[in-house]
Design a protein around this motif. Structure first.
Motif, PDB file in Angstrom:
ATOM      1  N   GLY A  61       0.803  -1.213   0.000  1.00 26.40           N
ATOM      2  CA  GLY A  61       0.000   0.000   0.000  1.00 26.40           C
ATOM      3  C   GLY A  61       0.835   1.261   0.000  1.00 26.40           C
ATOM      4  O   GLY A  61       2.067   1.214   0.132  1.00 26.40           O
ATOM      5  N   PRO A  62       0.176   2.399  -0.101  1.00 28.96           N
ATOM      6  CA  PRO A  62       0.870   3.681  -0.198  1.00 28.96           C
ATOM      7  C   PRO A  62       1.500   4.165   1.103  1.00 28.96           C
ATOM      8  O   PRO A  62       2.257   5.132   1.087  1.00 28.96           O
ATOM      9  CB  PRO A  62      -0.239   4.640  -0.643  1.00 28.96           C
ATOM     10  N   LEU A  63       1.223   3.508   2.213  1.00 22.25           N
ATOM     11  CA  LEU A  63       1.758   3.970   3.500  1.00 22.25           C
ATOM     12  C   LEU A  63       2.975   3.182   3.972  1.00 22.25           C
ATOM     13  O   LEU A  63       3.499   3.454   5.052  1.00 22.25           O
ATOM     14  CB  LEU A  63       0.659   3.931   4.577  1.00 22.25           C
ATOM     15  N   ARG A  64       3.439   2.234   3.194  1.00 22.47           N
ATOM     16  CA  ARG A  64       4.565   1.388   3.621  1.00 22.47           C
ATOM     17  C   ARG A  64       5.780   2.224   4.028  1.00 22.47           C
ATOM     18  O   ARG A  64       6.398   1.975   5.051  1.00 22.47           O
ATOM     19  CB  ARG A  64       4.931   0.413   2.501  1.00 22.47           C
ATOM     20  N   ALA A  65       6.130   3.235   3.254  1.00 24.65           N
ATOM     21  CA  ALA A  65       7.309   4.059   3.570  1.00 24.65           C
ATOM     22  C   ALA A  65       7.133   4.783   4.906  1.00 24.65           C
ATOM     23  O   ALA A  65       8.106   4.943   5.654  1.00 24.65           O
ATOM     24  CB  ALA A  65       7.577   5.066   2.452  1.00 24.65           C
ATOM     25  N   LYS A  66       5.913   5.206   5.208  1.00 26.71           N
ATOM     26  CA  LYS A  66       5.650   5.883   6.494  1.00 26.71           C
ATOM     27  C   LYS A  66       5.862   4.911   7.657  1.00 26.71           C
ATOM     28  O   LYS A  66       6.446   5.280   8.681  1.00 26.71           O
ATOM     29  CB  LYS A  66       4.219   6.426   6.537  1.00 26.71           C
ATOM     30  N   PHE A  67       5.380   3.689   7.526  1.00 22.10           N
ATOM     31  CA  PHE A  67       5.557   2.694   8.580  1.00 22.10           C
ATOM     32  C   PHE A  67       7.026   2.310   8.725  1.00 22.10           C
ATOM     33  O   PHE A  67       7.535   2.189   9.837  1.00 22.10           O
ATOM     34  CB  PHE A  67       4.666   1.473   8.335  1.00 22.10           C
ATOM     35  N   ASP A  68       7.717   2.143   7.597  1.00 21.61           N
ATOM     36  CA  ASP A  68       9.156   1.849   7.659  1.00 21.61           C
ATOM     37  C   ASP A  68       9.899   2.977   8.374  1.00 21.61           C
ATOM     38  O   ASP A  68      10.775   2.718   9.201  1.00 21.61           O
ATOM     39  CB  ASP A  68       9.716   1.658   6.248  1.00 21.61           C
ATOM     40  N   ALA A  69       9.549   4.223   8.063  1.00 19.79           N
ATOM     41  CA  ALA A  69      10.211   5.374   8.695  1.00 19.79           C
ATOM     42  C   ALA A  69       9.937   5.402  10.197  1.00 19.79           C
ATOM     43  O   ALA A  69      10.851   5.645  10.998  1.00 19.79           O
ATOM     44  CB  ALA A  69       9.743   6.678   8.044  1.00 19.79           C
ATOM     45  N   TYR A  70       8.690   5.153  10.599  1.00 21.31           N
ATOM     46  CA  TYR A  70       8.358   5.141  12.027  1.00 21.31           C
ATOM     47  C   TYR A  70       9.198   4.096  12.762  1.00 21.31           C
ATOM     48  O   TYR A  70       9.813   4.388  13.783  1.00 21.31           O
ATOM     49  CB  TYR A  70       6.864   4.868  12.233  1.00 21.31           C
ATOM     50  N   PHE A  71       9.223   2.895  12.248  1.00 19.77           N
ATOM     51  CA  PHE A  71       9.947   1.830  12.938  1.00 19.77           C
ATOM     52  C   PHE A  71      11.458   1.995  12.844  1.00 19.77           C
ATOM     53  O   PHE A  71      12.198   1.416  13.638  1.00 19.77           O
ATOM     54  CB  PHE A  71       9.484   0.456  12.455  1.00 19.77           C
ATOM     55  N   ALA A  72      11.932   2.840  11.924  1.00 19.38           N
ATOM     56  CA  ALA A  72      13.356   3.163  11.842  1.00 19.38           C
ATOM     57  C   ALA A  72      13.733   4.296  12.794  1.00 19.38           C
ATOM     58  O   ALA A  72      14.898   4.667  12.887  1.00 19.38           O
ATOM     59  CB  ALA A  72      13.732   3.534  10.410  1.00 19.38           C
ATOM     60  N   GLY A  73      12.741   4.857  13.507  1.00 17.56           N
ATOM     61  CA  GLY A  73      13.031   5.884  14.499  1.00 17.56           C
ATOM     62  C   GLY A  73      12.417   7.240  14.248  1.00 17.56           C
ATOM     63  O   GLY A  73      12.505   8.131  15.093  1.00 17.56           O
ATOM     64  N   GLN A  74      11.778   7.448  13.113  1.00 13.58           N
ATOM     65  CA  GLN A  74      11.141   8.743  12.813  1.00 13.58           C
ATOM     66  C   GLN A  74       9.736   8.732  13.422  1.00 13.58           C
ATOM     67  O   GLN A  74       8.752   8.428  12.758  1.00 13.58           O
ATOM     68  CB  GLN A  74      11.085   8.970  11.310  1.00 13.58           C
TER      69      GLN A  74
END
Length: 175
Positions: A61-74
Motif C-alpha cells: 500500500g501507499p503507507l509502507r514508507a511511512k511505517f518503515d520510517a516510524y519503525f526506523a526511528g522517525q
C-alpha cells in the motif's frame, strides 16, 4: 450527508520489529484499518461490517514508507497520514484528541477525558480508545493508567511497551 464508502481496500502486510502489521488503505491512500496479524480475523470481520461492498486486495500500500520510517526511528512519520476510523462522533473526538499526544509522552484516561471536555467520562473514553480501528497512527498506545501503569492495548501489552520505549516515553508495566 453520508460519506462515500470505498470500493476497494488494499491490505498491506507490513513487517515490523514487533510483528507483521496489517495496514488497510482505500483508493485515495486514506488509512481505514490497522492491526497485527494475530488479530486478523477480528479486523477482517470489522472491515466486512463497515465496508460491506468493498473489495479487499492484498499488495503493498501507499503507507509502507511511512511505517518503515516510524519503525526506523522517525516517530513523527504518521503526523500527516489521512485516516478515517468510521466511528461515532464521540469516538472520533477521542481519536482526534489522541493525535495531539506527542510521541514520547503519555496521558492517562482521565487526562484524555478532561481534554475532550468530559472529565467524568473516563470509562467511555477508555472504550473509545479501545475501539480505535486505526491504532498506532491514532496513538491509543500513549494512554496509560492513572497510577502510571500500562493498561490494555489491542495489540498486546508487549507491543505497547515496545512502542512507548521506541518513542522515548517512560511508563512502568502493570504489576
Amino acid at each position: 450527508m453520508t460519506a462515500k464508502l470505498p470500493e476497494t481496500l488494499t491490505l498491506d502486510r507490513t513487517p515490523t520489529p514487533i510483528g507483521t502489521a496489517l495496514v488497510v488503505t482505500d483508493e485515495a491512500g486514506v488509512l481505514r484499518a490497522f492491526n497485527w496479524t494475530d488479530y486478523e480475523p477480528a479486523m477482517l470481520k470489522w472491515i466486512g461490517r463497515r465496508y460491506p461492498k468493498a473489495k479487499l486486495v492484498e499488495g503493498q500500500g501507499p503507507l509502507r514508507a511511512k511505517f518503515d520510517a516510524y519503525f526506523a526511528g522517525q516517530t513523527d512519520a504518521f503526523d500527516d497520514i489521512a485516516w478515517d476510523g468510521a466511528g461515532t462522533a464521540f469516538q472520533r473526538t477521542v481519536w482526534k484528541t489522541l493525535c495531539s499526544i506527542p510521541a514520547g509522552e503519555t496521558w492517562t484516561y482521565a487526562q484524555l477525558a478532561e481534554r475532550i471536555g468530559r472529565p467524568t467520562a473516563v470509562r467511555a473514553v477508555g472504550l473509545a480508545n479501545g475501539s480505535n480501528p486505526v491504532a498506532l497512527v491514532v496513538p491509543c498506545h500513549r494512554v496509560i493508567g492513572s497510577n502510571g501503569s500500562l493498561t490494555g492495548y489491542g495489540g498486546g501489552l508487549h507491543r505497547k511497551r515496545w512502542l512507548l520505549e521506541h518513542e522515548g516515553a517512560r511508563a512502568r508495566a502493570a504489576a
